[in-house]
Write an enzyme that holds these catalytic residues in place. Structure first.
Site, PDB file in Angstrom:
ATOM      1  N   GLU A 122      40.738  65.082  32.442  1.00 44.25           N
ATOM      2  CA  GLU A 122      39.632  65.244  33.450  1.00 44.25           C
ATOM      3  C   GLU A 122      38.257  65.204  33.097  1.00 44.25           C
ATOM      4  O   GLU A 122      37.549  65.450  33.962  1.00 44.25           O
ATOM      5  CB  GLU A 122      40.151  66.783  33.584  1.00 44.25           C
ATOM      6  CG  GLU A 122      39.218  67.292  35.027  1.00 44.25           C
ATOM      7  CD  GLU A 122      39.754  68.802  35.393  1.00 44.25           C
ATOM      8  OE1 GLU A 122      39.157  69.201  36.382  1.00 44.25           O
ATOM      9  OE2 GLU A 122      40.386  69.497  34.544  1.00 44.25           O
ATOM     10  N   HIS A 206      41.238  68.162  42.477  1.00 42.38           N
ATOM     11  CA  HIS A 206      41.333  69.389  43.049  1.00 42.38           C
ATOM     12  C   HIS A 206      40.292  69.243  44.143  1.00 42.38           C
ATOM     13  O   HIS A 206      39.032  70.094  44.225  1.00 42.38           O
ATOM     14  CB  HIS A 206      41.099  70.621  42.155  1.00 42.38           C
ATOM     15  CG  HIS A 206      39.816  70.379  41.086  1.00 42.38           C
ATOM     16  ND1 HIS A 206      38.751  69.871  41.246  1.00 42.38           N
ATOM     17  CD2 HIS A 206      40.127  70.708  39.630  1.00 42.38           C
ATOM     18  CE1 HIS A 206      37.949  69.998  40.271  1.00 42.38           C
ATOM     19  NE2 HIS A 206      38.774  70.436  39.164  1.00 42.38           N
ATOM     20  N   ASN A 209      37.136  71.561  45.519  1.00 42.76           N
ATOM     21  CA  ASN A 209      36.547  72.224  44.342  1.00 42.76           C
ATOM     22  C   ASN A 209      35.750  71.205  43.549  1.00 42.76           C
ATOM     23  O   ASN A 209      36.205  70.067  43.249  1.00 42.76           O
ATOM     24  CB  ASN A 209      37.691  73.208  43.233  1.00 42.76           C
ATOM     25  CG  ASN A 209      38.185  74.054  44.351  1.00 42.76           C
ATOM     26  OD1 ASN A 209      39.434  73.941  44.540  1.00 42.76           O
ATOM     27  ND2 ASN A 209      37.532  74.963  44.820  1.00 42.76           N
ATOM     28  N   ARG A 217      26.116  66.285  59.138  1.00 42.19           N
ATOM     29  CA  ARG A 217      25.369  65.174  58.837  1.00 42.19           C
ATOM     30  C   ARG A 217      25.210  64.434  57.536  1.00 42.19           C
ATOM     31  O   ARG A 217      24.761  63.517  57.270  1.00 42.19           O
ATOM     32  CB  ARG A 217      23.802  65.543  59.446  1.00 42.19           C
ATOM     33  CG  ARG A 217      23.777  65.887  60.720  1.00 42.19           C
ATOM     34  CD  ARG A 217      22.279  65.925  61.014  1.00 42.19           C
ATOM     35  NE  ARG A 217      21.643  67.388  60.803  1.00 42.19           N
ATOM     36  CZ  ARG A 217      21.887  68.345  61.313  1.00 42.19           C
ATOM     37  NH1 ARG A 217      22.494  68.361  62.614  1.00 42.19           N
ATOM     38  NH2 ARG A 217      21.466  69.753  60.983  1.00 42.19           N
ATOM     39  N   HIS A 240      41.611  79.218  45.273  1.00 36.83           N
ATOM     40  CA  HIS A 240      40.459  78.094  45.198  1.00 36.83           C
ATOM     41  C   HIS A 240      40.166  77.678  46.608  1.00 36.83           C
ATOM     42  O   HIS A 240      39.051  76.787  46.739  1.00 36.83           O
ATOM     43  CB  HIS A 240      41.285  76.844  44.456  1.00 36.83           C
ATOM     44  CG  HIS A 240      41.132  77.040  42.788  1.00 36.83           C
ATOM     45  ND1 HIS A 240      41.859  78.178  42.203  1.00 36.83           N
ATOM     46  CD2 HIS A 240      40.236  76.705  42.122  1.00 36.83           C
ATOM     47  CE1 HIS A 240      41.691  78.061  40.846  1.00 36.83           C
ATOM     48  NE2 HIS A 240      40.562  77.211  40.736  1.00 36.83           N
ATOM     49  N   ASP A 261      46.389  73.317  38.266  1.00 36.62           N
ATOM     50  CA  ASP A 261      45.167  73.581  37.574  1.00 36.62           C
ATOM     51  C   ASP A 261      45.410  74.784  36.519  1.00 36.62           C
ATOM     52  O   ASP A 261      44.591  75.584  36.450  1.00 36.62           O
ATOM     53  CB  ASP A 261      44.081  73.797  38.271  1.00 36.62           C
ATOM     54  CG  ASP A 261      42.793  73.461  37.595  1.00 36.62           C
ATOM     55  OD1 ASP A 261      42.850  73.090  36.104  1.00 36.62           O
ATOM     56  OD2 ASP A 261      41.556  73.584  38.189  1.00 36.62           O
ATOM     57  N   ALA A 295      37.927  79.338  36.952  1.00 32.44           N
ATOM     58  CA  ALA A 295      38.194  78.590  35.768  1.00 32.44           C
ATOM     59  C   ALA A 295      39.599  78.193  35.509  1.00 32.44           C
ATOM     60  O   ALA A 295      40.285  78.797  34.980  1.00 32.44           O
ATOM     61  CB  ALA A 295      37.724  79.254  34.636  1.00 32.44           C
ATOM     62  N   GLY A 296      40.147  77.367  36.537  1.00 32.48           N
ATOM     63  CA  GLY A 296      41.492  77.059  36.653  1.00 32.48           C
ATOM     64  C   GLY A 296      42.476  78.029  37.217  1.00 32.48           C
ATOM     65  O   GLY A 296      41.803  79.182  38.031  1.00 32.48           O
TER      66      GLY A 296
END
Length: 370
Positions: A122, A206, A209, A217, A240, A261, A295-296
Site C-alpha cells: 500500500e 479503499h 477514502n 465541476r 469509513h 483494511d 486508521a484502518g
C-alpha cells in the site's frame, strides 16, 4: 477420501440444494437448483477473500516474523480463506522485514490459517498530501526498487498515486509485469485517474477514502472510479463510507469488492495498538490516530457480508463482493467459487448469516482456536 457437506450451495450457476464433496479441491456437486427461501438449511458460500489486511489479534503485518500467522488465523475464524498481507508506508528496512515474512508465509500456511496469497504494497508510493493514516515516509517509486521487493514476496497488488512525477509510466511497466496497480492515497484529478486506467491501472484502494472527492465541476479521483472502473475495493464497516455512498458505488462499479483494511485491533478489546510506526486507538467501534483520523478498521468479512445484506443486497450478490470479485481481480479461477476443481474454500452460515464452519483447502478450521 472425500468429505461432504450439505445445504444451499452457491455455485457459479446459482443455488443448488444438495451436497458438495471435496478433498483439497472440489470433487463434485450433487443436487437440484432451488431457491434457499424454500427450506431452512444452511448456506454454503465460497470462502471470503480479503485483499487488504494490515493486522489482527494484536499483531501488525509490519512486525514481520510470525505475526502474519496470527493475523491469518484470526481472519480464518471469521471466514476469510485467503488474503493479501498489506504493508504500510515506512522506511525501506521496515518494508523489507514485512515482505520477507510475507514471502515465507506464502509458502507455509499453518493449520487454521487463511492462505496468504502474497502482498498488497500500500505504500510508500503515495502522495504525502493524502497520507490518511499512513506514516509520512511517502516517496516516488522506481521499477528497479519494485522488482527488488518482488524478490522478497509476490506483490499481487500495489497502490500508487499516479500524479507523482514518473508514476504514470511506472503504472504501465508494473501492469505489464502482471501486478494489479491500484490508485490510492492520491490528490490526483479525474484526468489523472483516467490516464492511470489507460496506462494499465486496474483498481482503486479503499474507494472514497484518501483520494480527491467527487464534485460536479471537479469529479476528482472518486469521479474517475465511478465513471470508468470495473473493479475497486471498499471498506463496508459503515464508518469509513456512508451507506448512500456505498450504494452509489455498487450501482456504478460492476465488480466492486469489499476489504476490511483491518488492523492489529481486530478481534481485540479497546486500547492502543500499532499500525506500522503509528500508535492507533481502538474505541467506540473504530480505530483512529490521536487526532481522530480513521486508521484502518476492526472489520471482518463475515460482518462485511452481513452489512451488505443489511443494505439490501441479496446474499448471492453480497457473497460475490466478499469473494468472487476479489478472486477475479487477481485472475484466480480456482478460488472464490464453488465448482469442480476449485480449491475447497467454503464458509457455512446459518439462516442468520452467523458463521458455523470454515473450510480452507479442504481443512475444517477450529473456530475456537486462538
Amino acid at each position: 477420501m472425500n468429505d461432504a457437506i450439505k445445504g444451499n450451495i452457491l455455485t457459479p450457476g446459482g443455488w443448488i440444494h444438495g451436497a458438495v464433496t471435496f478433498g483439497t479441491r472440489v470433487a463434485d456437486i450433487q443436487g437440484a437448483a432451488a431457491d434457499p427461501k424454500g427450506n431452512a438449511d444452511d448456506y454454503i458460500l465460497p470462502g471470503f477473500i480479503d485483499l487488504h489486511v494490515h493486522g489482527g489479534a494484536g499483531k501488525d503485518v509490519m512486525e514481520g516474523g510470525d505475526a502474519i500467522h496470527r493475523i491469518a488465523a484470526i481472519h480464518a475464524r471469521h471466514g476469510t480463506t485467503s488474503l493479501l498481507a498489506t504493508t504500510m508506508t515506512a522506511p525501506p528496512e521496515d518494508i523489507d522485514v514485512a515482505l520477507a515474512a510475507i514471502g515465507k508465509a506464502v509458502k507455509e500456511r499453518g493449520r487454521n490459517e487463511a492462505r496468504v496469497l502474497g502482498a498488497h504494497l500500500e505504500g510508500p508510493y503515495i502522495n504525502a498530501g493524502k497520507l490518511g493514516a499512513q506514516p509520512n515516509y511517502a516517496r516516488a517509486a522506481t521499477l528497479a526498487e519494485v522488482q527488488r521487493l518482488e524478490t522478497l514476496a509476490p506483490l499481487r497488488v500495489i497502490t500508487v498515486a499516479p500524479e507523482i512525477a514518473g508514476h504514470l509510466g511506472l503504472v504501465r511497466e508494473l501492469a505489464n509485469e502482471g501486478m494489479r496497480v491500484q490508485i490510492g492515497h492520491t490528490l490526483g484529478s479525474y484526468d489523472d485517474g483516467v490516464a492511470a486506467l489507460e496506462h494499465g491501472a486496474s483498481g482503486f484502494t479503499h474507494l472514497f477514502n484518501a483520494m480527491s472527492g467527487l464534485h460536479h465541476r471537479e469529479p476528482g479521483m472518486v469521479g474517475a472510479a465511478l465513471a470508468h472502473a470495473q473493479f475497486a475495493e471498499l471498506i463496508p464497516d459503515l464508518l469509513h463510507v456512508h451507506p448512500g455512498a456505498i450504494k452509489t458505488a455498487l450501482r456504478a462499479i460492476p465488480r466492486l469488492y469489499c476489504v476490511t483494511d483491518s488492523t492489529a485491533a481486530t478481534g481485540m478489546p479497546d486500547g492502543e495498538y500499532m499500525l506500522g510506526r503509528h500508535t492507533v486507538h481502538k474505541c467506540m467501534g473504530g480505530v483512529r490516530l490521536p487526532d481522530g483520523t480513521l486508521a484502518g478498521s476492526t472489520l471482518t468479512l463475515d460482518q462485511a457480508l452481513r452489512n451488505l445484506v443489511g443494505l439490501g443486497l441479496d446474499l448471492a450478490d453480497a457473497s460475490a463482493r466478499v469473494s468472487t470479485h476479489a478472486a477475479d481481480y487477481l485472475g484466480l479461477e480456482d478460488r472464490g467459487r464453488i465448482s469442480p476443481g476449485a480449491w475447497s474454500d467454503f464458509v457455512v452460515l446459518d439462516r442468520e448469516l452467523k458463521l458455523k464452519a470454515v473450510y480452507i483447502e479442504g481443512e475444517r478450521c477450529d473456530l475456537n482456536d486462538a
